[in-house]
Enzyme design. Structure first.
Site, PDB file in Angstrom:
ATOM      1  N   HIS A   1      64.256  68.400  47.897  1.00 50.76           N
ATOM      2  CA  HIS A   1      65.255  68.895  46.950  1.00 50.76           C
ATOM      3  C   HIS A   1      65.390  68.020  45.705  1.00 50.76           C
ATOM      4  CE1 HIS A   1      66.394  71.533  50.234  1.00 50.76           C
ATOM      5  NE2 HIS A   1      67.088  72.226  49.347  1.00 50.76           N
TER       6      HIS A   1
ATOM      7  N   TRP B   1      60.012  79.399  49.100  1.00 55.21           N
ATOM      8  CA  TRP B   1      60.853  78.232  49.396  1.00 55.21           C
ATOM      9  C   TRP B   1      61.355  78.279  50.831  1.00 55.21           C
ATOM     10  CZ3 TRP B   1      61.805  73.658  47.236  1.00 55.21           C
ATOM     11  CH2 TRP B   1      62.890  72.915  47.707  1.00 55.21           C
TER      12      TRP B   1
ATOM     13  N   TYR C   1      64.112  66.603  54.004  1.00 54.18           N
ATOM     14  CA  TYR C   1      64.933  67.638  53.363  1.00 54.18           C
ATOM     15  C   TYR C   1      65.378  67.151  51.984  1.00 54.18           C
ATOM     16  CZ  TYR C   1      68.545  71.089  52.505  1.00 54.18           C
ATOM     17  OH  TYR C   1      69.304  72.083  51.929  1.00 54.18           O
TER      18      TYR C   1
ATOM     19  N   TYR D   1      75.489  74.068  41.659  1.00 54.42           N
ATOM     20  CA  TYR D   1      75.021  74.182  43.044  1.00 54.42           C
ATOM     21  C   TYR D   1      74.836  72.770  43.588  1.00 54.42           C
ATOM     22  CZ  TYR D   1      72.310  76.607  46.759  1.00 54.42           C
ATOM     23  OH  TYR D   1      71.862  77.141  47.951  1.00 54.42           O
TER      24      TYR D   1
END
Length: 104
Positions: A22, A76, A18, A41
């Site tokens: 990113h 995505w 993960y 973000y």
């Protein structure tokens, strides 16, 4: 600016994957998020509970919600389904959090 926070889950064996996906996110996805008014973000991982805590500042709910209908967001979401629980439309299972305190 509207502050949002939400919680998602990551599969127990997928923490590193993960994070790898990113860093960095796809440039096309970054551009869509920015063009739809997303700022600052951030996503945090609670390894012990397999939880992801996300915060984002947005310019409008309408523009933020429109991200979901973009082609890059749809791709995505599909790309991420093997590392986190997903809804039938491939969006991540998430819960929006209520702000209870803010110190500007």
């Amino acid at each position: 600016m509207i502050r949002k926070a939400f919680v998602m889950q990551v599969n127990p064996d997928a923490h590193e994957e993960y994070q790898r996906r990113h860093n960095p996110i796809w440039l096309e996805l970054e551009a869509v998020l920015k063009s739809h008014g997303a700022h600052n973000y951030a996503i945090y991982l609670d390894k012990a509970r397999n939880l992801l805590f996300a915060t984002v500042e947005i310019e409008s709910e309408e523009r933020w919600n429109a991200v979901a209908s973009t082609d890059v967001c749809q791709r995505w979401w599909k790309y991420m389904t093997d590392v986190m629980p997903a809804n039938p439309d491939n969006s991540p299972v998430s819960s929006e959090l209520q702000e209870v305190f803010y110190l500007p």
